[in-house]
Motif scaffolding. Structure first.
Motif, PDB file in Angstrom:
ATOM      1  N   HIS A 254       0.830  -1.206   0.000  1.00 26.15           N
ATOM      2  CA  HIS A 254       0.000   0.000   0.000  1.00 26.15           C
ATOM      3  C   HIS A 254       0.863   1.254   0.000  1.00 26.15           C
ATOM      4  O   HIS A 254       0.560   2.227  -0.696  1.00 26.15           O
ATOM      5  CB  HIS A 254      -0.916   0.006   1.222  1.00 26.15           C
ATOM      6  CG  HIS A 254      -1.750   1.237   1.354  1.00 26.15           C
ATOM      7  ND1 HIS A 254      -2.828   1.495   0.538  1.00 26.15           N
ATOM      8  CD2 HIS A 254      -1.647   2.310   2.197  1.00 26.15           C
ATOM      9  CE1 HIS A 254      -3.364   2.665   0.875  1.00 26.15           C
ATOM     10  NE2 HIS A 254      -2.664   3.167   1.864  1.00 26.15           N
TER      11      HIS A 254
ATOM     12  N   ALA B 289       2.457   1.707  -3.548  1.00 25.06           N
ATOM     13  CA  ALA B 289       1.545   1.830  -4.684  1.00 25.06           C
ATOM     14  C   ALA B 289       1.325   3.298  -5.030  1.00 25.06           C
ATOM     15  O   ALA B 289       1.278   4.157  -4.142  1.00 25.06           O
ATOM     16  CB  ALA B 289       0.213   1.159  -4.358  1.00 25.06           C
TER      17      ALA B 289
ATOM     18  N   THR C 185      -0.386   6.856  -5.883  1.00 29.43           N
ATOM     19  CA  THR C 185      -1.614   7.464  -5.363  1.00 29.43           C
ATOM     20  C   THR C 185      -2.762   7.300  -6.346  1.00 29.43           C
ATOM     21  O   THR C 185      -3.924   7.234  -5.941  1.00 29.43           O
ATOM     22  CB  THR C 185      -1.395   8.952  -5.065  1.00 29.43           C
ATOM     23  OG1 THR C 185      -0.898   9.603  -6.254  1.00 29.43           O
ATOM     24  CG2 THR C 185      -0.374   9.139  -3.953  1.00 29.43           C
ATOM     25  N   SER C 186      -2.452   7.217  -7.641  1.00 25.35           N
ATOM     26  CA  SER C 186      -3.499   7.024  -8.647  1.00 25.35           C
ATOM     27  C   SER C 186      -4.178   5.669  -8.507  1.00 25.35           C
ATOM     28  O   SER C 186      -5.280   5.459  -9.008  1.00 25.35           O
ATOM     29  CB  SER C 186      -2.908   7.158 -10.059  1.00 25.35           C
ATOM     30  OG  SER C 186      -1.888   6.186 -10.276  1.00 25.35           O
ATOM     31  N   GLU C 187      -3.510   4.743  -7.812  1.00 24.21           N
ATOM     32  CA  GLU C 187      -4.077   3.413  -7.571  1.00 24.21           C
ATOM     33  C   GLU C 187      -4.556   3.257  -6.135  1.00 24.21           C
ATOM     34  O   GLU C 187      -4.827   2.151  -5.677  1.00 24.21           O
ATOM     35  CB  GLU C 187      -3.038   2.342  -7.900  1.00 24.21           C
ATOM     36  CG  GLU C 187      -2.590   2.350  -9.364  1.00 24.21           C
ATOM     37  CD  GLU C 187      -1.480   1.345  -9.632  1.00 24.21           C
ATOM     38  OE1 GLU C 187      -1.164   0.535  -8.718  1.00 24.21           O
ATOM     39  OE2 GLU C 187      -0.908   1.379 -10.748  1.00 24.21           O
ATOM     40  N   GLY C 188      -4.641   4.371  -5.403  1.00 22.24           N
ATOM     41  CA  GLY C 188      -5.110   4.332  -4.028  1.00 22.24           C
ATOM     42  C   GLY C 188      -4.036   4.130  -2.987  1.00 22.24           C
ATOM     43  O   GLY C 188      -4.341   4.007  -1.794  1.00 22.24           O
ATOM     44  N   GLY C 189      -2.766   4.066  -3.405  1.00 21.29           N
ATOM     45  CA  GLY C 189      -1.671   3.876  -2.471  1.00 21.29           C
ATOM     46  C   GLY C 189      -1.157   5.199  -1.924  1.00 21.29           C
ATOM     47  O   GLY C 189      -1.726   6.263  -2.149  1.00 21.29           O
TER      48      GLY C 189
END
Length: 402
Positions: A340, A343, A345-349
């Motif tokens: 997490h 990952a 930020t565009s993938e929620g990380g």
């Protein structure tokens, strides 16, 4: 001082001076402020019933010192006093917050005020939201309108150079509004506010401020601990009832971590609060590691920064209760948390570029966890870890790149 509830995002300010008071039909120097979504206007006697509803709401009672019980007569006096204050050169500047609901109806949304601080060039901000208006981004819009007005108008005869915000510790709704509107958090003032619930002890308050050159948007990220499902565990936010799962340690945990970080039943509420503070400051994310079937807490894992808000590099840490060790829970939790963190930020990380960790050289269990996730040892410090017998052990430094 404030009793705010969440809300954010405001646009440009427009002002229409000198509306008429519904109370006496006499002109008052009350500027109407609007961003096209939220309108700040003078209070009206027509607001009285909604003011009673807001002031009788459990959240308002918890965080503010409104009269108890709160009557319609109290509301009428409040409206009349607010209008009178506008006529005083050094008076508090009050606005009613008006918004449009999903049916297109204009509604009373709460109140916001500016009161003079330590000098005429300094103001203090106070606000509270009606229950029906919460969760729609209203109060942050209202705060931006008032902040922009204060810094563009000599409210008390001279330019305003700073606005202060203060709230009882634990009023996360108010703090989130201050965060969303660009206030700089300064810290906690111990025993500085009477207990709104009537308790004998004074309560701590948070304090923050904003100046004309500051942005009206967040200075740092407000991090969250999203739930992440693994094969045998899940990462989720901590709950106060997780205290029941904390087990006595069968080792000296201060050999592995700072004493204040160790999970203990007697300090658990403070421990959880401190972790919430870290997320609000953008300096750390803390998860409870729970068994996937029973949801019982097994320990914790954290991604944090020692030097301010997390941006480029963060550190991984973890601790587990004795009964949870040796079953792979730590390795799975470290893998999920590291994934997490790294990952995008565009993938929620979290978008961290580099993850690091520190261990005692003789902590084989922790070192094995890091190796299993892919961490590589890049350095050793000699004689930095004080051991129980008074001798000194080495420390290891680890890193993990995407």
């Amino acid at each position: 001082m404030t009793s705010a509830y969440a809300g954010w995002q405001a646009d440009a300010v427009t002002a229409e001076p000198q509306p008429t008071s519904p109370a006496d039909d006499q002109p008052l120097p009350v500027p109407v402020l609007t961003d096209g979504v939220v309108t700040l206007r003078p209070h009206s006697l027509d607001d009285a019933d909604a003011i009673v509803e807001q002031s009788s709401d459990p959240e308002s009672l918890r965080w503010t010192t409104v009269p108890r019980p709160y009557s319609r007569e109290d509301a009428v006096s409040y409206v009349e006093r607010n209008l009178e204050d506008w006529a005083a050169p050094d008076g508090t500047r009050h606005w009613a917050v008006e918004w449009t609901d999903s049916l297109g109806r204009p509604r009373f949304g709460g109140s916001i005020d500016l009161r003079q601080g330590a000098a005429a060039s300094v103001g203090e901000l106070g606000f509270g939201l009606h229950p029906a208006a919460r969760g729609h981004g209203i109060m942050s819009r209202a705060v931006r309108l008032v902040v922009d007005h204060a810094f563009s108008t000599p409210v008390w005869g001279v330019p305003v150079s700073r606005l202060h915000w203060r709230a009882v510790v634990g009023n996360w709704g108010s703090r989130r509004v201050a965060w969303a509107t660009g206030f700089t958090f300064h810290g906690t003032i111990p025993e500085s506010h009477p207990d709104p619930m009537g308790g004998p002890a004074a309560l701590d308050t948070w304090t923050a401020s904003i100046t004309p050159g500051d942005s009206r948007s967040p200075r740092d990220p407000w991090l969250a601990a999203p739930s992440i499902e693994g094969e045998r565990i899940r990462l989720r936010p901590w709950r106060l009832d997780d205290v029941d799962a904390i087990e006595p340690r069968d080792d000296d945990p201060t050999h592995w971590m700072p004493a204040r970080s160790v999970l203990r039943p007697d300090t658990f509420p403070t421990w959880v609060h401190n972790r919430q503070e870290r997320m609000a400051e953008g300096t750390g994310v803390d998860w409870c590691v729970a068994d996937r079937e029973s949801d019982r807490a097994l320990g914790g894992v954290t991604v944090f920064s020692r030097g301010g808000a997390i941006t480029d590099t963060a550190e991984l840490g973890y601790q587990f209760f004795p009964s949870a060790r040796g079953h792979g829970a730590a390795k799975e939790a470290a893998r999920l948390a590291a994934g997490h963190a790294l990952a995008p930020t565009s993938e929620g990380g979290m978008g961290v570029r580099r993850l690091v960790a520190e261990t005692a050289a003789d902590n084989e269990a922790s070192n094995a966890v890091l190796r299993s996730v892919g961490f590589v040892e890049f350095g050793r410090e000699h004689a930095v870890d004080r051991l129980a017998d008074g001798s000194w052990g080495d420390g290891l430094h680890w890193e993990l790149l995407p």
